[in-house]
Write a protein that holds these residues in place. Structure first.
Motif, short mmCIF file in Angstrom:
data_model
loop_
_atom_site.label_atom_id
_atom_site.label_comp_id
_atom_site.label_asym_id
_atom_site.label_seq_id
_atom_site.Cartn_x
_atom_site.Cartn_y
_atom_site.Cartn_z
N VAL A 1 0.83 -1.21 0.00
CA VAL A 1 0.00 0.00 0.00
C VAL A 1 0.86 1.26 0.00
O VAL A 1 0.62 2.20 -0.78
CB VAL A 1 -0.96 -0.01 1.22
CG1 VAL A 1 -1.63 1.33 1.41
CG2 VAL A 1 -2.01 -1.10 1.05
N VAL A 2 1.89 1.29 0.83
CA VAL A 2 2.74 2.48 0.90
C VAL A 2 3.50 2.69 -0.40
O VAL A 2 3.52 3.80 -0.95
CB VAL A 2 3.70 2.37 2.10
CG1 VAL A 2 4.73 3.48 2.08
CG2 VAL A 2 2.92 2.40 3.41
N VAL A 3 4.12 1.64 -0.91
CA VAL A 3 4.91 1.77 -2.14
C VAL A 3 4.00 2.08 -3.32
O VAL A 3 4.31 2.94 -4.16
CB VAL A 3 5.75 0.49 -2.39
CG1 VAL A 3 6.38 0.51 -3.76
CG2 VAL A 3 6.81 0.37 -1.32
N PHE A 4 2.85 1.42 -3.40
CA PHE A 4 1.91 1.68 -4.48
C PHE A 4 1.42 3.13 -4.44
O PHE A 4 1.29 3.77 -5.48
CB PHE A 4 0.71 0.73 -4.37
CG PHE A 4 -0.28 0.87 -5.48
CD1 PHE A 4 -0.04 0.29 -6.72
CD2 PHE A 4 -1.46 1.57 -5.28
CE1 PHE A 4 -0.96 0.42 -7.74
CE2 PHE A 4 -2.37 1.70 -6.30
CZ PHE A 4 -2.12 1.12 -7.53
N GLY A 5 1.19 3.66 -3.24
CA GLY A 5 0.76 5.05 -3.11
C GLY A 5 1.80 6.03 -3.62
O GLY A 5 1.47 6.96 -4.37
N PHE A 6 3.05 5.82 -3.24
CA PHE A 6 4.10 6.74 -3.71
C PHE A 6 4.32 6.64 -5.21
O PHE A 6 4.50 7.65 -5.89
CB PHE A 6 5.41 6.49 -2.95
CG PHE A 6 5.46 7.15 -1.61
CD1 PHE A 6 5.50 8.53 -1.50
CD2 PHE A 6 5.46 6.39 -0.46
CE1 PHE A 6 5.56 9.15 -0.27
CE2 PHE A 6 5.51 7.00 0.78
CZ PHE A 6 5.54 8.37 0.88
N TRP A 7 4.31 5.43 -5.75
CA TRP A 7 4.47 5.29 -7.20
C TRP A 7 3.26 5.86 -7.94
O TRP A 7 3.41 6.42 -9.03
CB TRP A 7 4.71 3.83 -7.59
CG TRP A 7 6.13 3.42 -7.40
CD1 TRP A 7 6.65 2.82 -6.31
CD2 TRP A 7 7.21 3.62 -8.31
NE1 TRP A 7 8.01 2.62 -6.48
CE2 TRP A 7 8.38 3.10 -7.71
CE3 TRP A 7 7.33 4.18 -9.57
CZ2 TRP A 7 9.61 3.13 -8.32
CZ3 TRP A 7 8.57 4.20 -10.18
CH2 TRP A 7 9.69 3.68 -9.56
N GLY A 8 2.08 5.73 -7.34
CA GLY A 8 0.89 6.32 -7.95
C GLY A 8 0.99 7.83 -8.02
O GLY A 8 0.65 8.44 -9.04
N VAL A 9 1.46 8.46 -6.95
CA VAL A 9 1.65 9.91 -6.95
C VAL A 9 2.69 10.30 -8.00
O VAL A 9 2.54 11.31 -8.70
CB VAL A 9 2.05 10.40 -5.55
CG1 VAL A 9 2.52 11.84 -5.57
CG2 VAL A 9 0.89 10.24 -4.58
N HIS A 10 3.72 9.49 -8.15
CA HIS A 10 4.75 9.77 -9.15
C HIS A 10 4.16 9.74 -10.57
O HIS A 10 4.41 10.64 -11.37
CB HIS A 10 5.89 8.75 -9.03
CG HIS A 10 6.89 8.82 -10.14
ND1 HIS A 10 7.74 9.90 -10.31
CD2 HIS A 10 7.17 7.96 -11.14
CE1 HIS A 10 8.49 9.69 -11.36
NE2 HIS A 10 8.17 8.52 -11.88
N TYR A 11 3.36 8.72 -10.87
CA TYR A 11 2.79 8.63 -12.22
C TYR A 11 1.71 9.68 -12.46
O TYR A 11 1.54 10.14 -13.60
CB TYR A 11 2.26 7.21 -12.47
CG TYR A 11 3.37 6.25 -12.80
CD1 TYR A 11 4.12 6.41 -13.95
CD2 TYR A 11 3.70 5.22 -11.94
CE1 TYR A 11 5.16 5.56 -14.24
CE2 TYR A 11 4.74 4.36 -12.22
CZ TYR A 11 5.46 4.53 -13.38
OH TYR A 11 6.50 3.68 -13.66
N ILE A 12 1.01 10.09 -11.43
CA ILE A 12 0.07 11.20 -11.59
C ILE A 12 0.84 12.48 -11.92
O ILE A 12 0.44 13.26 -12.78
CB ILE A 12 -0.78 11.38 -10.32
CG1 ILE A 12 -1.78 10.24 -10.20
CG2 ILE A 12 -1.51 12.72 -10.32
CD1 ILE A 12 -2.50 10.19 -8.88
N GLY A 13 1.98 12.68 -11.26
CA GLY A 13 2.82 13.83 -11.56
C GLY A 13 3.34 13.81 -12.99
O GLY A 13 3.43 14.85 -13.64
N LEU A 14 3.67 12.62 -13.49
CA LEU A 14 4.10 12.52 -14.89
C LEU A 14 2.99 12.91 -15.85
O LEU A 14 3.22 13.55 -16.88
CB LEU A 14 4.58 11.10 -15.20
CG LEU A 14 5.90 10.67 -14.56
CD1 LEU A 14 6.20 9.22 -14.94
CD2 LEU A 14 7.02 11.58 -15.00
#
Length: 137
Positions: free
Chosen positions: A115-128
């Motif tokens: 959950v934590v790692v998926f959340g951070f990667w999700g924020v990264h891809y939203i930023g992209l």
């Protein structure tokens, strides 16, 4: 209600708009001119303070459009994006080890790490996606 469609424009105006690089600004000027003409003709009877609010909102819209275009014109620097990816991978690895040692149950440790790692990667891809709001053009 009546709608404005392309049949209501003359051919010269449509050709001018088609060949222009600033279509939004031209359309904004046309809308502002139509509002002023309608107010002067008495079609739209509105108090001047309210009418200035209309122009204020139109101006705010064009400012927000220019801010969005600046995001497209100035992308994130390449070294910054690379260090963000490196830090996300490091976080991914460290989170798995830290949760494995901090949580006694391996299922809960795996779930929390995911959950934590998926959340951070999700924020990264939203930023992209936000970095290129108008596509790859």
């Amino acid at each position: 209600f009546e709608f404005i469609d392309l049949d209501d424009f003359d051919a010269n105006s449509l050709e001018f708009l088609e060949n222009s690089c600033n279509k939004c600004e031209i359309t904004l000027q046309w809308v502002q001119r139509l509002v002023v003409e309608a107010h002067n003709a008495g079609v739209v009877k509105i108090a001047p303070p309210l009418l200035t609010r209309v122009f204020n909102q139109l101006g705010n819209g064009i400012v927000l459009l220019h801010n969005a275009q600046k995001l497209n014109d100035f992308p994130m620097p390449f070294p910054l994006s690379q260090i963000i990816i490196f830090m996300l991978v490091l976080h991914w690895l460290l989170t798995a080890f830290v949760t494995a040692t901090a949580v006694g149950n391996s299922v809960w440790a795996a779930f929390i790490s995911f959950v934590v790692v998926f959340g951070f990667w999700g924020v990264h891809y939203i930023g992209l996606e936000l970095e290129q709001p108008f596509g790859d053009d």
